[in-house]
Each structure stands twice: as structure tokens, then as C-alpha cells.
Design a protein around this motif. Sequence first.
Motif, PDB file in Angstrom:
ATOM      1  N   ALA A 128       0.758  -1.126  -0.099  1.00  0.00           N
ATOM      2  CA  ALA A 128       0.110   0.033   0.072  1.00  0.00           C
ATOM      3  C   ALA A 128       0.920   1.167   0.066  1.00  0.00           C
ATOM      4  CB  ALA A 128      -0.889   0.036   1.454  1.00  0.00           C
ATOM      5  N   ALA A 129       1.918   1.232   0.727  1.00  0.00           N
ATOM      6  CA  ALA A 129       2.833   2.298   0.942  1.00  0.00           C
ATOM      7  C   ALA A 129       3.413   2.701  -0.445  1.00  0.00           C
ATOM      8  CB  ALA A 129       3.857   2.199   2.147  1.00  0.00           C
ATOM      9  N   VAL A 130       3.933   1.559  -1.314  1.00  0.00           N
ATOM     10  CA  VAL A 130       4.466   1.875  -2.388  1.00  0.00           C
ATOM     11  C   VAL A 130       3.722   2.310  -3.436  1.00  0.00           C
ATOM     12  CG1 VAL A 130       5.702   0.631  -4.291  1.00  0.00           C
ATOM     13  CG2 VAL A 130       6.371   0.152  -1.904  1.00  0.00           C
ATOM     14  N   VAL A 131       2.548   1.766  -3.486  1.00  0.00           N
ATOM     15  CA  VAL A 131       1.413   2.079  -4.525  1.00  0.00           C
ATOM     16  C   VAL A 131       1.056   3.370  -4.139  1.00  0.00           C
ATOM     17  CG1 VAL A 131      -1.069   1.720  -5.250  1.00  0.00           C
ATOM     18  CG2 VAL A 131       0.649  -0.276  -4.857  1.00  0.00           C
ATOM     19  N   ALA A 132       0.801   3.908  -2.789  1.00  0.00           N
ATOM     20  CA  ALA A 132       0.422   5.267  -2.367  1.00  0.00           C
ATOM     21  C   ALA A 132       1.557   6.229  -3.042  1.00  0.00           C
ATOM     22  CB  ALA A 132       0.353   5.364  -1.036  1.00  0.00           C
ATOM     23  N   TYR A 133       2.673   5.916  -2.823  1.00  0.00           N
ATOM     24  CA  TYR A 133       3.678   6.811  -3.309  1.00  0.00           C
ATOM     25  C   TYR A 133       3.804   7.129  -4.795  1.00  0.00           C
ATOM     26  CZ  TYR A 133       8.300   8.589  -4.683  1.00  0.00           C
ATOM     27  OH  TYR A 133       9.646   9.249  -5.170  1.00  0.00           O
ATOM     28  N   ASP A 134       3.537   6.030  -5.313  1.00  0.00           N
ATOM     29  CA  ASP A 134       3.365   6.094  -6.870  1.00  0.00           C
ATOM     30  C   ASP A 134       2.289   6.902  -7.511  1.00  0.00           C
ATOM     31  OD1 ASP A 134       4.922   5.356  -9.159  1.00  0.00           O
ATOM     32  OD2 ASP A 134       3.422   3.597  -9.931  1.00  0.00           O
ATOM     33  N   VAL A 135       1.099   6.782  -6.647  1.00  0.00           N
ATOM     34  CA  VAL A 135       0.025   7.561  -6.953  1.00  0.00           C
ATOM     35  C   VAL A 135       0.280   8.983  -7.040  1.00  0.00           C
ATOM     36  CG1 VAL A 135      -2.426   8.246  -6.494  1.00  0.00           C
ATOM     37  CG2 VAL A 135      -1.689   5.828  -6.318  1.00  0.00           C
ATOM     38  N   LEU A 136       0.836   9.497  -5.744  1.00  0.00           N
ATOM     39  CA  LEU A 136       1.366  10.776  -5.505  1.00  0.00           C
ATOM     40  C   LEU A 136       2.537  11.275  -6.695  1.00  0.00           C
ATOM     41  CD1 LEU A 136       1.860  10.945  -1.687  1.00  0.00           C
ATOM     42  CD2 LEU A 136      -0.092  11.834  -3.276  1.00  0.00           C
ATOM     43  N   ARG A 137       3.249  10.106  -7.117  1.00  0.00           N
ATOM     44  CA  ARG A 137       4.195  10.552  -8.206  1.00  0.00           C
ATOM     45  C   ARG A 137       3.546  10.815  -9.609  1.00  0.00           C
ATOM     46  NH1 ARG A 137       7.345   7.936 -12.105  1.00  0.00           N
ATOM     47  NH2 ARG A 137       6.191   6.103 -11.917  1.00  0.00           N
ATOM     48  N   LEU A 138       2.414   9.893  -9.944  1.00  0.00           N
ATOM     49  CA  LEU A 138       1.967  10.093 -11.309  1.00  0.00           C
ATOM     50  C   LEU A 138       1.056  11.356 -11.187  1.00  0.00           C
ATOM     51  CD1 LEU A 138       0.786   6.575 -11.797  1.00  0.00           C
ATOM     52  CD2 LEU A 138       2.676   7.794 -12.781  1.00  0.00           C
ATOM     53  N   ARG A 139       0.257  11.938 -10.036  1.00  0.00           N
ATOM     54  CA  ARG A 139      -0.446  13.011  -9.976  1.00  0.00           C
ATOM     55  C   ARG A 139       0.445  14.146 -10.076  1.00  0.00           C
ATOM     56  NH1 ARG A 139      -5.371  12.967  -8.186  1.00  0.00           N
ATOM     57  NH2 ARG A 139      -5.305  15.104  -7.173  1.00  0.00           N
ATOM     58  N   ALA A 140       1.843  14.230  -9.768  1.00  0.00           N
ATOM     59  CA  ALA A 140       2.655  15.463  -9.650  1.00  0.00           C
ATOM     60  C   ALA A 140       3.583  15.160 -11.077  1.00  0.00           C
ATOM     61  CB  ALA A 140       3.587  15.180  -8.682  1.00  0.00           C
ATOM     62  N   THR A 141       3.342  14.380 -11.736  1.00  0.00           N
ATOM     63  CA  THR A 141       4.165  14.293 -13.046  1.00  0.00           C
ATOM     64  C   THR A 141       3.337  14.706 -14.201  1.00  0.00           C
ATOM     65  OG1 THR A 141       5.661  12.909 -12.022  1.00  0.00           O
ATOM     66  CG2 THR A 141       5.772  12.828 -14.228  1.00  0.00           C
ATOM     67  N   ARG A 142       3.932  15.610 -15.268  1.00  0.00           N
ATOM     68  CA  ARG A 142       3.305  15.754 -16.521  1.00  0.00           C
ATOM     69  C   ARG A 142       4.307  15.827 -17.556  1.00  0.00           C
ATOM     70  NH1 ARG A 142      -0.335  14.448 -13.549  1.00  0.00           N
ATOM     71  NH2 ARG A 142      -2.525  15.609 -13.453  1.00  0.00           N
ATOM     72  N   TRP A 143       4.158  15.573 -18.707  1.00  0.00           N
ATOM     73  CA  TRP A 143       5.078  15.988 -19.856  1.00  0.00           C
ATOM     74  C   TRP A 143       4.209  16.477 -21.024  1.00  0.00           C
ATOM     75  CZ3 TRP A 143       5.136  13.112 -24.518  1.00  0.00           C
ATOM     76  CH2 TRP A 143       4.348  12.213 -24.511  1.00  0.00           C
TER      77      TRP A 143
END
Length: 503
Positions: A60-75
Motif C-alpha cells: 500500500a505504501a509503495v502504491v500510494a507513493y506511486d499515485v502521488l508521483r503520477l499525480r505530480a508528473t506531467r510531460w
Amino acid sequence: MTASDGWRRLSGRSLWASAVKSLALVAGATAGLVRFLTGRDWPVGGVVAVCAGAAVLIVAAVVAYDVLRLRATRWRLTPDRLELRSGITTRQHRSIPRDRVRSVDLRADPVNRVFGLTVVKVGTGEHAADGSELALDPLDRHEAEALRRTLLRQETAEETGDGPPLAELRWSWIRYAPLSVWTFTGAAVLLGALFKALGSFGVKSFATRLATGLWEWVVAQPLLAVPLLLAANLAVGVLGSVLLFAEAWGRYRLDREPGRLRLRRGLLTTRSLTLEERRLRGVELGEPLLLRLGGAARVRTIATGLGRKPDDETEDAAALTPPVPRALALRIAARVSGAGLPPLVPHPPAARRRRVVKAVVAAAVAVAAAVAAAAWPWPGVWVGNWVWVVPVVVAGYGLWLAVASAASLGHALGARHLVTRRGAVVRRTIALDRRGIAGWTVTESFFQRRSGLLTVTATTGAGRGHYEVVDVGRGEGLELAARAVPGLLEPFLARERQLREKQ
């Protein structure tokens, strides 16, 4: 941030890939918890419950971090630039001008491949450590391939045609995989790692007893144990080298596309590197001793911004081929560089004498040390005839190294390239594009000067940054540099002639 801005998200399937990859952390944490709790006499049910809870929390912690990373990343890709915004706590905005893009590296490990994902790394021709590389981790596989074609202004395969490759994998090359020092040392390294892993899993006492028993067996029956251990070490090393070759170079293919080279390889972790040919500054033919004895060689490119990757990436990004037959390596090098290697000019006999003298001096020092060791009274220490093994080995190896390195020396000047060769244990032949030479460094040590030799070093912005023609005749070396890049060395030669005339 609206869709009309052109900003895009990374692939949402990254969450599934992150969850699967987190299982490696779960395994380590579970082993530690089992060791800790069983040592305190916890019941089996309690141990299982705690381990299951820890596993859920880690995933859950790894997936939660990845959720935050994806929400903060745009290209986004504009007509002029490739831009990336990222960062959870510290926001970063990176951009690369599209006209500076020189390479696009696509990589997919086994987990990413299952979910149809690819990591895209875009380079500008400078070293990755300089912050000139932009990574999109990850994109959909088809989106990544479309981005690669767009950034490199490449048409689709149907528009460009699918011509014959420069090189393509032949599984018969796998016979060269064991011709490496890792074949003889890999099993020992593996046993050391296994011993450490057993200790971390709480079975260090078992590993220690196993190692002690093995040592007692070797001491008790050395004539049987030593050959068996050496044979087992060799078998494990050969098997490991073959498996590594298959994983790294499976599905290998080197193609020439319009204005660029494309390298694809990898059985489990796939990699696709596209390199603009205008970045090429030459090629390097590497022949380590064992490969050379087996008649094989490797080809590397000399290009701006390529080399060993920083941080956790250790593979050679400049490698163009696996170990291949030397004749084929020469053909590939000629096709990549656009010109064959001219016949090499041997270096003067003084270069060989220098190396033989060094070997004799080293042997003399070893003999003196052996005499001192044999004559010195070592209390409680027996010094027998074994002490003379050292100078014999030093002398033999030194003389072989002197003869082999002298035989490897050579240089030539082709229509497009400066070619230099050197090395005994690892012989390297460098074909450096003369247009990429930015300057010269001429060095002449005291002993070189007495022998009429010098070293001419060509500096360039590619590869290692400098390539040497070692122990060449004085006049021949200066003439070689002057002819390789006309006009660059003439002022130095003119001043030298003036000094000689004054003297």
C-alpha cells in the motif's frame, strides 16, 4: 492544468507494476520478521498474521507513493521542446530543445513488459551526470515508440523501408561468453553473496557449519577436493556467463536508419537505443586476452555523451556488439565508421626495449625482495623455497607483458580516421574520426627523450575524451599529428624549429 495545455500523464498501469515490484521488499521484510518473531517464541499464527499485515502495508505504501508521483508528473511535446514537470515535495520543470535531441533510449524490465510499459530516456549528447537526460517513467509501449520516432524526426517503418541489419544475433556467438575472468571468479562471488544472504535470513550458523565442513573435507582430501571444487567453480562460471549473455544480448539487432543507428537487445529486460550518426566520432575494437585467444572481439562506439551510466546503471551504453568473431567485428566497425582500418605501422624498436627494461627492473626488485625475505630471521615463521616463486612469476609475467604490449603497438592515418592500437591484457584498436579531434597533447618523459620517443594524445569531446599514440618515434609522432588535423599543430612545430635553429 488543462488538456488544452498539451500536458500528458504517465501511464496509469505503473501502479500495477509498482505493486508487483514491491513484492521484493515484502520478501525481505518477511524474512526479517520471521527471524525476529520466532526468536521470541511467537506462535505460528501470530507470525503469519504479522507478516501478512506488513506485506499489505508495504504494498500500500509503495502504491500510494506511486499515485502521488503520477499525480505530480506531467510531460508535453511542443513544436520546439520536450518538457517534464515532476516532484512531490520539490517541484522541478525540465525541458530539452527538440533540435538538441541526440538519442532516445527505450527500456522495459520484465515487469514493465508484462504491463506493456516502457521507460523513455531522452539525451542531448552530453553526459547523463550533467543533467542533460530526461526520463519518462513509464509510458505505454506504443506511445513510447511514437515519441521516439517523433523526436528523431523518423518516418514509420513502412515509409523508410526495412533494410538488412548491420548485425543480428547468431546464437553460435554464445561460445565466446565463457571467455571472461568472471567465468573463473563468478562462483566464488556467488558463494560469498549466498553466505551473506543466509546470514541475513537468520541461518548464519548453518552457513558457517557448511563452510567449516567443506574446509575440513578439503584439508582431509586435497587431491580429490581441490580438482572437484575447481571443476565446480568452472562449471558454475560457464553456466552463469552463458545465462548473462543470453539475457543481455538475446534478440540483438543493429540497424542503420536514415541518419542514425538503432541498437535493440535484451531477452528479459529489453533495450532500444537510437543514436544519431552525427554524434559518432569513431569506433573502438576491444580484445581482452581470453577473447583474443578465442579469435573474438567487441565493438564499441566513440560518441558524444555515451559511456558508462551513473548511479545504479553499470552496463556499457556504448557497446555495439556482444563478443563476435574478430573478422565480423572488423566488418561491423568498418560499416559503422564508414571506412575500413588501414594497415598499422609498427612502433620503433626502442618502444620494445623500454618495456623489456621495465620488466627486468621489476624482476630484479622481486629477486632482491626474495633474497631479503630468505636471509631475514623471521621468529616462528618458516620461509622456504616458496619465496623464490614470486620473482619467477614476476619475471615471467613482466617479460610476457613487455613482448605482448610491444607487439600490440601500432598506428595509422586513414582518409577519415586516426587509428591507434595498444594493450596486452586488453588490446584496444581505436579509429578516431579526424574531424572530431579538438587538440593535441604531446608528452615526453625523461626516459622517452633518451630513447627518441614521445606520446601524442588526441583530445576529443567523445568517449574517454583522449586517445593516445604511445611511444611513437619523435619525428613520426609529430608528423602524424600534423597530418591528421592540418593547421592545428603547425604553430607548435614552427616554434620548435626556431628553437632548434637558435641552439
